[in-house]
Design a protein around this motif. Sequence first.
Motif, PDB file in Angstrom:
ATOM      1  N   LYS A   1      37.075  -1.722   9.112  1.00  0.00           N
ATOM      2  CA  LYS A   1      35.959  -2.625   9.376  1.00  0.00           C
ATOM      3  C   LYS A   1      34.963  -2.581   8.216  1.00  0.00           C
ATOM      4  CE  LYS A   1      36.637  -1.753  14.270  1.00  0.00           C
ATOM      5  NZ  LYS A   1      36.087  -1.236  15.533  1.00  0.00           N
ATOM      6  N   PRO A   2      34.337  -3.715   7.923  1.00  0.00           N
ATOM      7  CA  PRO A   2      33.369  -3.734   6.830  1.00  0.00           C
ATOM      8  C   PRO A   2      32.143  -2.862   7.127  1.00  0.00           C
ATOM      9  CG  PRO A   2      33.430  -5.859   7.966  1.00  0.00           C
ATOM     10  CD  PRO A   2      34.504  -5.027   8.547  1.00  0.00           C
TER      11      PRO A   2
ATOM     12  N   GLU B   1      34.081  10.540 -10.248  1.00  0.00           N
ATOM     13  CA  GLU B   1      34.670  11.865 -10.471  1.00  0.00           C
ATOM     14  C   GLU B   1      35.886  12.140  -9.587  1.00  0.00           C
ATOM     15  OE1 GLU B   1      31.788  15.027 -10.708  1.00  0.00           O
ATOM     16  OE2 GLU B   1      30.424  13.803 -11.906  1.00  0.00           O
ATOM     17  N   GLY B   2      36.375  11.097  -8.889  1.00  0.00           N
ATOM     18  CA  GLY B   2      37.627  11.218  -8.162  1.00  0.00           C
ATOM     19  C   GLY B   2      37.550  11.825  -6.775  1.00  0.00           C
ATOM     20  N   PHE B   3      36.384  11.869  -6.180  1.00  0.00           N
ATOM     21  CA  PHE B   3      36.248  12.434  -4.842  1.00  0.00           C
ATOM     22  C   PHE B   3      36.585  11.443  -3.729  1.00  0.00           C
ATOM     23  CE2 PHE B   3      33.642  15.328  -7.336  1.00  0.00           C
ATOM     24  CZ  PHE B   3      34.019  16.564  -6.831  1.00  0.00           C
ATOM     25  N   LEU B   4      36.708  10.179  -4.068  1.00  0.00           N
ATOM     26  CA  LEU B   4      37.021   9.159  -3.059  1.00  0.00           C
ATOM     27  C   LEU B   4      38.442   8.666  -3.282  1.00  0.00           C
ATOM     28  CD1 LEU B   4      33.705   7.059  -3.137  1.00  0.00           C
ATOM     29  CD2 LEU B   4      34.301   8.982  -1.637  1.00  0.00           C
ATOM     30  N   PRO B   5      39.262   8.602  -2.219  1.00  0.00           N
ATOM     31  CA  PRO B   5      40.650   8.169  -2.391  1.00  0.00           C
ATOM     32  C   PRO B   5      40.813   6.656  -2.508  1.00  0.00           C
ATOM     33  CG  PRO B   5      40.256   8.719  -0.105  1.00  0.00           C
ATOM     34  CD  PRO B   5      38.983   9.056  -0.862  1.00  0.00           C
ATOM     35  N   LEU B   6      39.711   5.921  -2.388  1.00  0.00           N
ATOM     36  CA  LEU B   6      39.758   4.476  -2.590  1.00  0.00           C
ATOM     37  C   LEU B   6      38.502   4.068  -3.342  1.00  0.00           C
ATOM     38  CD1 LEU B   6      38.888   2.578   0.683  1.00  0.00           C
ATOM     39  CD2 LEU B   6      38.865   5.028   0.597  1.00  0.00           C
ATOM     40  N   PRO B   7      38.537   2.941  -4.022  1.00  0.00           N
ATOM     41  CA  PRO B   7      37.363   2.525  -4.799  1.00  0.00           C
ATOM     42  C   PRO B   7      36.123   2.366  -3.905  1.00  0.00           C
ATOM     43  CG  PRO B   7      39.272   1.175  -5.341  1.00  0.00           C
ATOM     44  CD  PRO B   7      39.655   2.001  -4.157  1.00  0.00           C
TER      45      PRO B   7
ATOM     46  N   GLY C   1      33.832   0.201  -3.840  1.00  0.00           N
ATOM     47  CA  GLY C   1      33.661  -1.161  -3.348  1.00  0.00           C
ATOM     48  C   GLY C   1      34.524  -1.486  -2.137  1.00  0.00           C
ATOM     49  N   ASP C   2      35.619  -0.748  -1.961  1.00  0.00           N
ATOM     50  CA  ASP C   2      36.464  -0.921  -0.776  1.00  0.00           C
ATOM     51  C   ASP C   2      35.925  -0.135   0.410  1.00  0.00           C
ATOM     52  OD1 ASP C   2      38.106  -2.486  -2.346  1.00  0.00           O
ATOM     53  OD2 ASP C   2      39.686  -0.955  -2.538  1.00  0.00           O
ATOM     54  N   LEU C   3      35.097   0.853   0.127  1.00  0.00           N
ATOM     55  CA  LEU C   3      34.546   1.713   1.171  1.00  0.00           C
ATOM     56  C   LEU C   3      33.275   1.132   1.776  1.00  0.00           C
ATOM     57  CD1 LEU C   3      34.841   4.501   2.576  1.00  0.00           C
ATOM     58  CD2 LEU C   3      33.414   5.441   0.744  1.00  0.00           C
ATOM     59  N   VAL C   4      32.369   0.664   0.915  1.00  0.00           N
ATOM     60  CA  VAL C   4      31.057   0.199   1.377  1.00  0.00           C
ATOM     61  C   VAL C   4      30.499  -0.818   0.383  1.00  0.00           C
ATOM     62  CG1 VAL C   4      29.813   2.111   0.253  1.00  0.00           C
ATOM     63  CG2 VAL C   4      28.792   0.987   2.236  1.00  0.00           C
ATOM     64  N   ALA C   5      29.738  -1.759   0.912  1.00  0.00           N
ATOM     65  CA  ALA C   5      29.011  -2.710   0.074  1.00  0.00           C
ATOM     66  C   ALA C   5      27.522  -2.440   0.226  1.00  0.00           C
ATOM     67  CB  ALA C   5      29.336  -4.140   0.493  1.00  0.00           C
ATOM     68  N   PHE C   6      26.758  -2.799  -0.769  1.00  0.00           N
ATOM     69  CA  PHE C   6      25.302  -2.647  -0.729  1.00  0.00           C
ATOM     70  C   PHE C   6      24.654  -4.017  -0.735  1.00  0.00           C
ATOM     71  CE2 PHE C   6      26.596   1.495  -2.035  1.00  0.00           C
ATOM     72  CZ  PHE C   6      25.606   2.347  -1.587  1.00  0.00           C
TER      73      PHE C   6
END
Length: 175
Positions: free
Chosen positions: A124-125, A148-154, A156-161
């Motif tokens: 979900k967005p 620094e590579g702590f997120l397994p997805l970009p 922008g795919d996780l959250v928008a501001f």
Amino acid sequence: MHICVFCSAAELDAVYTDAAREFAELIGSRGHTLVWGGSDVGLMKVVADGVQKAGGRLVGVSVEFLQSKARANADEMVVTASLAERKAQLLERADAFVIMVGGTGTLDEATEILELKKHGLHAKPVVLLNTSGYYDGLRAQLARMDAEGFLPLPLGDLVAFADDGAQALGLLESW
């Protein structure tokens, strides 16, 4: 669309309440449903008032120890035994999430929803409504985590501001 809003139950400065009211009125006037923590105090009340005034529907999810602060005239009110159950109900009932200004409770809800999304447990967005730069520090931290590579997805795919309610709702409606 059922839009879950995480925000403070505190009484806040007009810079935050005015922005919250504007966003809430957009939710209601466009026929969306507010899913929220069910509280009838502080910024949560401002948002619920705005959505209801503009013709939107209210679905509250309160918790037993806060039931005395729950909104009496919500279209639907669910009362859970624990905060963990409350968050699970909010996730289940929402099509999208907007994180507004808040304290540790809001931050807890925000990080849980991002963690679940990071692991693919929902798609979900999620939009952080960055009123008056409130989340600039979090945005910088998340960008560093991404770089620094702590997120397994970009990121922008996780959250928008979004800087304002119109932009936040636009992001959700175009997702």
